[in-house]
Every structure is written in C-alpha cells, then in structure tokens.
Design a protein around this motif. Structure first.
Motif, short mmCIF file in Angstrom:
data_model
loop_
_atom_site.label_atom_id
_atom_site.label_comp_id
_atom_site.label_asym_id
_atom_site.label_seq_id
_atom_site.Cartn_x
_atom_site.Cartn_y
_atom_site.Cartn_z
N LYS A 1 16.21 -13.52 6.15
CA LYS A 1 15.94 -11.79 6.24
C LYS A 1 16.46 -11.48 4.97
O LYS A 1 15.36 -10.55 4.36
CB LYS A 1 16.59 -11.20 7.43
N MET A 2 16.96 -11.44 4.12
CA MET A 2 17.65 -11.48 3.20
C MET A 2 16.73 -11.79 1.54
O MET A 2 16.17 -11.23 0.79
CB MET A 2 19.09 -11.94 2.64
N ILE A 3 16.63 -12.86 2.30
CA ILE A 3 14.77 -13.06 1.11
C ILE A 3 13.84 -12.50 1.45
O ILE A 3 13.91 -11.81 0.28
CB ILE A 3 14.72 -14.29 1.09
N SER A 4 13.60 -12.03 2.43
CA SER A 4 12.43 -11.15 2.74
C SER A 4 13.02 -9.87 2.19
O SER A 4 11.67 -9.09 1.50
CB SER A 4 11.64 -11.63 3.66
N LEU A 5 14.04 -9.47 2.17
CA LEU A 5 14.46 -8.12 1.64
C LEU A 5 14.61 -8.27 0.51
O LEU A 5 14.16 -7.17 -0.29
CB LEU A 5 15.44 -7.67 2.78
N ASP A 6 14.52 -9.17 -0.08
CA ASP A 6 14.88 -8.80 -1.43
C ASP A 6 13.30 -9.15 -1.95
O ASP A 6 13.18 -8.24 -3.33
CB ASP A 6 15.94 -9.96 -1.83
N ALA A 7 12.64 -9.50 -1.47
CA ALA A 7 10.71 -9.53 -1.70
C ALA A 7 10.35 -8.49 -1.95
O ALA A 7 9.70 -7.74 -2.45
CB ALA A 7 10.10 -10.65 -1.15
N GLU A 8 10.54 -7.81 -0.68
CA GLU A 8 10.04 -6.49 -0.34
C GLU A 8 10.36 -5.71 -0.90
O GLU A 8 10.27 -4.48 -1.86
CB GLU A 8 10.79 -6.13 1.08
N THR A 9 11.86 -5.26 -1.32
CA THR A 9 12.37 -4.17 -2.75
C THR A 9 11.57 -4.53 -4.23
O THR A 9 11.50 -4.00 -5.09
CB THR A 9 14.20 -4.87 -3.01
N ASN B 1 9.99 -1.94 -6.21
CA ASN B 1 10.25 -1.34 -7.55
C ASN B 1 9.60 -1.68 -8.42
O ASN B 1 8.99 -0.65 -9.05
CB ASN B 1 11.60 -2.69 -7.94
N ARG B 2 8.37 -2.94 -8.14
CA ARG B 2 7.64 -3.12 -8.91
C ARG B 2 5.88 -1.82 -8.71
O ARG B 2 5.45 -1.36 -9.72
CB ARG B 2 6.50 -4.49 -8.87
N GLU B 3 6.36 -1.61 -7.48
CA GLU B 3 4.93 -0.03 -7.34
C GLU B 3 5.73 0.70 -8.07
O GLU B 3 4.67 1.75 -8.44
CB GLU B 3 4.81 -0.02 -5.26
N ARG B 4 7.12 1.31 -8.17
CA ARG B 4 7.48 2.52 -7.95
C ARG B 4 7.43 2.62 -9.41
O ARG B 4 6.70 3.24 -10.41
CB ARG B 4 8.91 2.79 -8.09
N ASP B 5 7.07 1.54 -10.21
CA ASP B 5 7.51 1.76 -12.43
C ASP B 5 6.21 1.24 -12.65
O ASP B 5 5.40 2.41 -13.21
CB ASP B 5 7.95 0.45 -12.79
N LEU B 6 4.97 0.87 -11.61
CA LEU B 6 3.51 0.66 -11.92
C LEU B 6 3.42 2.45 -11.32
O LEU B 6 2.78 3.06 -12.66
CB LEU B 6 2.97 -0.20 -11.11
N LYS B 7 3.35 3.22 -10.27
CA LYS B 7 2.97 4.55 -10.43
C LYS B 7 3.55 5.25 -11.23
O LYS B 7 3.03 6.34 -12.08
CB LYS B 7 3.95 5.02 -9.09
N LYS B 8 4.73 4.74 -11.73
CA LYS B 8 5.39 6.20 -13.14
C LYS B 8 5.03 6.38 -14.21
O LYS B 8 4.68 6.74 -14.75
CB LYS B 8 7.16 5.73 -13.22
N LYS B 9 4.28 4.91 -14.28
CA LYS B 9 4.02 4.33 -15.57
C LYS B 9 2.55 5.12 -15.99
O LYS B 9 1.51 5.23 -16.88
CB LYS B 9 3.61 2.91 -15.92
N LYS B 10 1.07 4.54 -14.91
CA LYS B 10 0.27 5.83 -14.62
C LYS B 10 0.14 7.10 -14.59
O LYS B 10 -0.17 7.80 -15.55
CB LYS B 10 -0.48 4.65 -13.08
N ALA B 11 1.69 7.55 -14.54
CA ALA B 11 1.42 9.56 -14.35
C ALA B 11 2.39 9.81 -15.46
O ALA B 11 0.83 11.01 -15.47
CB ALA B 11 2.56 9.66 -13.26
#
Length: 144
Positions: A11-19, A23-33
């Motif tokens: 569960k922790m491994i899955s949660l870390d991967a999701e996080t 974070n990668r998607e959030r950073d990509l959206k910020k960069k695109k904006a």
C-alpha cells in the motif's frame, strides 16, 4: 535476508507511486501554464516589423505562394482565446470580427488595412480547430 513484503508495504509503495505521478503531472501543468503565459505575453507585445522590412517579407512570401499556384497565404495563427470574445465573431463570420483582435493579430490587421487592402488584397480569418467543440486556433490568410 529480508522477509516478504506485507500488504501494508505494498500500500505504501502504491501510495508513493501515485504521489510521484501526481507531483509529475502537477509540475507539468505548472510548466505548461508558464509557457502559455510567456507565449501570450510575447504575442501581445509583438509588433509588425518596420514597414520596409514587412513589405519585403510579404512580397517574398506571396511571390513564392503565387509561383506555387496558390491564391492565398496563411499569415498568422493564434489561439482564439487571444481575441476579446474568444473567437466567436470570427466563428460566425461577423463583419466586425477585426474589432476583437488583440496584440500582434491587431497590429498585423492594421498593417493589412493600411498597406495591403488598398492594393486589392483581402484578409480572411477562420477558426481552424475546435478542441472540445469550442473555438481553438484562428488562422488569418491573405488572399489575392
């Protein structure tokens, strides 16, 4: 020797991967904006080149187009969101569509209006993409 992974570990491994993915998607959206903001600022501040240089560029481009059998030349594309009405007047071919132009598109239209229209050129604007059913990109084309 390490033991087997426990369900809590998984569960922790899955949660870390999701996080990490979030974070990668959030950073990509910020960069695109940020890129979109910079492009918009550049578009709004850009001006048509000095008159003599602009005339040379236009002459060269339309000469090449004419030599290739063309009767029009797409001269500028930009997001419809750069229009004061989001491109609606262009989309419905309202004769007042030029009043909605901003930034470089407005400057380019003014160059057309003062330099090219008197020579017999026409300028056509149209929405060339509809992402999600909404006006996307605008293309302005010079015709002769």
């Amino acid at each position: 020797m390490p033991g087997l992974l426990r369900p809590e570990d998984l569960k922790m491994i899955s949660l870390d991967a999701e996080t990490e993915e979030y974070n990668r998607e959030r950073d990509l959206k910020k960069k695109k904006a940020q890129q979109d903001k910079e492009l918009r600022e550049a578009f709004m501040s850009r001006k048509v080149a000095e008159k003599a240089l602009a005339i040379d560029r236009v002459n060269n481009a339309i000469r090449i187009a004419a030599q290739n059998g063309q009767h029009h030349l797409q001269v500028i594309t930009f997001p419809s969101s750069y229009c004061s009405d989001g491109g609606r007047r262009i989309n419905i071919a309202d004769p007042e569509w030029p009043t909605t132009l901003t930034g470089f598109a407005k400057d380019a239209y003014e160059f057309y209006d003062t330099e090219l229209r008197p020579l017999g050129y026409k300028l056509r604007a149209e929405i060339i993409s509809f992402p999600g059913g909404m006006p996307g990109e605008v293309a302005m084309s010079l015709t002769w």
